[in-house]
Write a protein that holds these residues in place. Structure first.
Motif, PDB file in Angstrom:
ATOM      1  N   THR A   2      -7.205  10.871  -9.922  1.00  0.00           N
ATOM      2  CA  THR A   2      -6.703   9.602  -9.392  1.00  0.00           C
ATOM      3  C   THR A   2      -5.184   9.538  -9.509  1.00  0.00           C
ATOM      4  OG1 THR A   2      -8.739   8.468 -10.015  1.00  0.00           O
ATOM      5  CG2 THR A   2      -6.811   7.084  -9.647  1.00  0.00           C
TER       6      THR A   2
ATOM      7  N   TYR B  90      -5.795   7.235  -3.989  1.00  0.00           N
ATOM      8  CA  TYR B  90      -5.542   6.258  -2.934  1.00  0.00           C
ATOM      9  C   TYR B  90      -6.756   6.096  -2.022  1.00  0.00           C
ATOM     10  CZ  TYR B  90      -3.480   4.036   1.146  1.00  0.00           C
ATOM     11  OH  TYR B  90      -3.226   3.179   2.180  1.00  0.00           O
ATOM     12  N   ASP B  91      -7.344   7.224  -1.623  1.00  0.00           N
ATOM     13  CA  ASP B  91      -8.512   7.177  -0.733  1.00  0.00           C
ATOM     14  C   ASP B  91      -9.687   6.455  -1.399  1.00  0.00           C
ATOM     15  OD1 ASP B  91      -7.106   8.504   1.202  1.00  0.00           O
ATOM     16  OD2 ASP B  91      -8.011  10.462   0.823  1.00  0.00           O
TER      17      ASP B  91
ATOM     18  N   THR C 101      -9.490   4.140  -3.681  1.00  0.00           N
ATOM     19  CA  THR C 101      -9.148   2.725  -3.725  1.00  0.00           C
ATOM     20  C   THR C 101      -9.429   2.061  -2.387  1.00  0.00           C
ATOM     21  OG1 THR C 101      -7.431   3.185  -5.366  1.00  0.00           O
ATOM     22  CG2 THR C 101      -7.304   1.080  -4.213  1.00  0.00           C
TER      23      THR C 101
ATOM     24  N   PHE D  75       0.817  -1.209   0.000  1.00  0.00           N
ATOM     25  CA  PHE D  75       0.000   0.000   0.000  1.00  0.00           C
ATOM     26  C   PHE D  75       0.857   1.267   0.000  1.00  0.00           C
ATOM     27  CE2 PHE D  75      -3.309  -3.001   0.942  1.00  0.00           C
ATOM     28  CZ  PHE D  75      -4.396  -2.451   0.293  1.00  0.00           C
TER      29      PHE D  75
ATOM     30  N   LEU E 169      -0.270   6.921  -6.760  1.00  0.00           N
ATOM     31  CA  LEU E 169      -1.571   7.536  -6.947  1.00  0.00           C
ATOM     32  C   LEU E 169      -1.574   8.882  -6.244  1.00  0.00           C
ATOM     33  CD1 LEU E 169      -3.904   4.485  -6.145  1.00  0.00           C
ATOM     34  CD2 LEU E 169      -3.438   5.414  -8.424  1.00  0.00           C
TER      35      LEU E 169
ATOM     36  N   GLU F   5      -3.499  11.451  -3.527  1.00  0.00           N
ATOM     37  CA  GLU F   5      -4.207  11.186  -2.277  1.00  0.00           C
ATOM     38  C   GLU F   5      -5.666  10.819  -2.551  1.00  0.00           C
ATOM     39  OE1 GLU F   5      -5.312  13.437   1.962  1.00  0.00           O
ATOM     40  OE2 GLU F   5      -3.937  14.359   0.536  1.00  0.00           O
TER      41      GLU F   5
ATOM     42  N   LEU G  39       1.288   1.759  -3.662  1.00  0.00           N
ATOM     43  CA  LEU G  39       0.086   2.366  -4.228  1.00  0.00           C
ATOM     44  C   LEU G  39       0.015   3.847  -3.907  1.00  0.00           C
ATOM     45  CD1 LEU G  39      -2.976  -0.014  -3.758  1.00  0.00           C
ATOM     46  CD2 LEU G  39      -2.160   1.006  -5.890  1.00  0.00           C
ATOM     47  N   LYS G  40       0.267   4.177  -2.656  1.00  0.00           N
ATOM     48  CA  LYS G  40       0.160   5.578  -2.247  1.00  0.00           C
ATOM     49  C   LYS G  40       1.170   6.448  -2.969  1.00  0.00           C
ATOM     50  CE  LYS G  40      -0.582   8.392   1.864  1.00  0.00           C
ATOM     51  NZ  LYS G  40      -0.581   8.433   3.348  1.00  0.00           N
TER      52      LYS G  40
END
Length: 334
Positions: A251, A93-94, A96, A81, A88, A90, A84-85
């Protein structure tokens, strides 16, 4: 991780981020945390057939390449993660995290914790990020498909699919919580701002499609040129459309999003159309698409009594980094 609440999950992941925040290469951090057996699952050749295969079905319905969350320990999940963060925005990520957490809502509603399992999301690498100039990775599961391609340091993220079921939670202590509400809300604001004459151009079909038209196709081209041209919108309506496109681009990391928006406004302005099918009311089945010279956005909310969203961004030449890869090999020949 089954039945874990989103709040607790984010607290854990945030703590893990703090421990790993000094990393300059989250992809390698994640891969280096894997055992030999785990890495054999996660790391595939760049030319592997599954690199351009994707779907948004639940993990129990669609076998996926790579390694799944349920095969990882807590530190490895944290590193995943973190990756991912870092790739992407913020916002991305949120969204997702909220989509993954909806698996817990569906599990509570259905009682089927095996089918509705937030651990059935997978990550797969294609090529080696430590030594290859061209490599890719994907993160995928129910209602999430994020496909990253990196060629000589350039990054593309397409296709990008997100979904939400339920889009609005109807019962329980989280009643009223929305996911992907901006993409729906801005679309409804725009269609309902149109004059009667504009509506005649924008609405191309009385009934909504059951799903996005392009489904999980590996490659897509332009659909029929339906809907109203952006040049036929007034300034206020054009601003709503730009806000809607910005929501999809948000995104991605800010720099990539800003570059793409600039390209849309300078190179595709005369080609962008907004088309609608179905009802123009929240809670009734509806669909819209935004299409330009190089891209297609599709949105539908038709299933589950119009409480089940699917949305996707497709790049005609850039899905799975095709344009970057073609340029890369062309330069190699020279």
């Amino acid at each position: 991780m089954k039945n874990i609440t989103l709040a607790i999950f984010i607290l854990f992941i945030s703590y893990a981020f703090a421990l790993n925040s000094k990393s300059s290469n989250p992809a390698l951090d994640f891969l280096n945390s894997l055992s030999i057996e785990q890495k054999e699952k996660a790391l595939l050749p760049f030319g592997h057939i599954t690199r351009q295969e994707w779907h948004f079905l639940p993990g129990a319905m669609w076998p996926r390449a790579g390694i799944h969350l349920f095969e990882l320990d807590q530190n490895q999940i944290a590193l995943l993660f973190d990756l991912l963060k870092n790739n992407l925005s913020e916002t991305g990520y949120d969204k997702t995290m909220k989509i993954i957490d909806l698996e817990n809502v569906l599990a509570e509603m259905s009682g089927d914790t095996d089918f509705r399992d937030p651990e059935k999301y997978s990550i797969a690498f294609y090529g080696n990020p430590e030594k290859d100039n061209a490599w890719a990775w994907s993160f995928e599961g129910h209602h999430v498909s994020l496909n990253f391609t990196i060629v000589n340091g350039k990054v593309t993220i397409a296709p990008r699919f997100m979904g939400a079921s339920p889009a609005i939670i109807q019962e329980g202590h989280r009643k009223g919580e929305k996911t992907l509400g901006q993409e729906e809300g801005l679309g409804l604001i725009l269609i309902n701002s149109l004059s009667d004459e504009q509506v005649q151009k924008a609405i191309f079909q009385k009934e909504s499609f059951f799903d996005i038209v392009t489904s999980n196709a590996t490659e897509v081209g332009p659909l029929s040129k339906v809907g109203i041209k952006i040049s036929d919108l007034n300034d206020k309506q054009q601003n709503i459309l730009w806000d809607l496109l910005d929501e999809y681009l948000s995104t991605m990391p800010t720099e990539l999003a800003e570059q793409r928006m600039e390209n849309l406004k300078t190179e595709e302005l005369n080609d962008i159309r907004f088309g609608w099918a179905g009802s123009t009311q929240l809670g009734k089945p509806h669909y819209y698409r935004i299409q330009g010279k190089t891209f297609l956005v599709e949105f539908d909310n038709t299933q589950s009594n119009a409480n089940h969203i699917h949305l996707v961004w497709r790049d005609f030449d850039g899905d799975f980094g095709r344009d970057l890869i073609a340029e890369h090999y062309k330069n190699l020949k020279h």
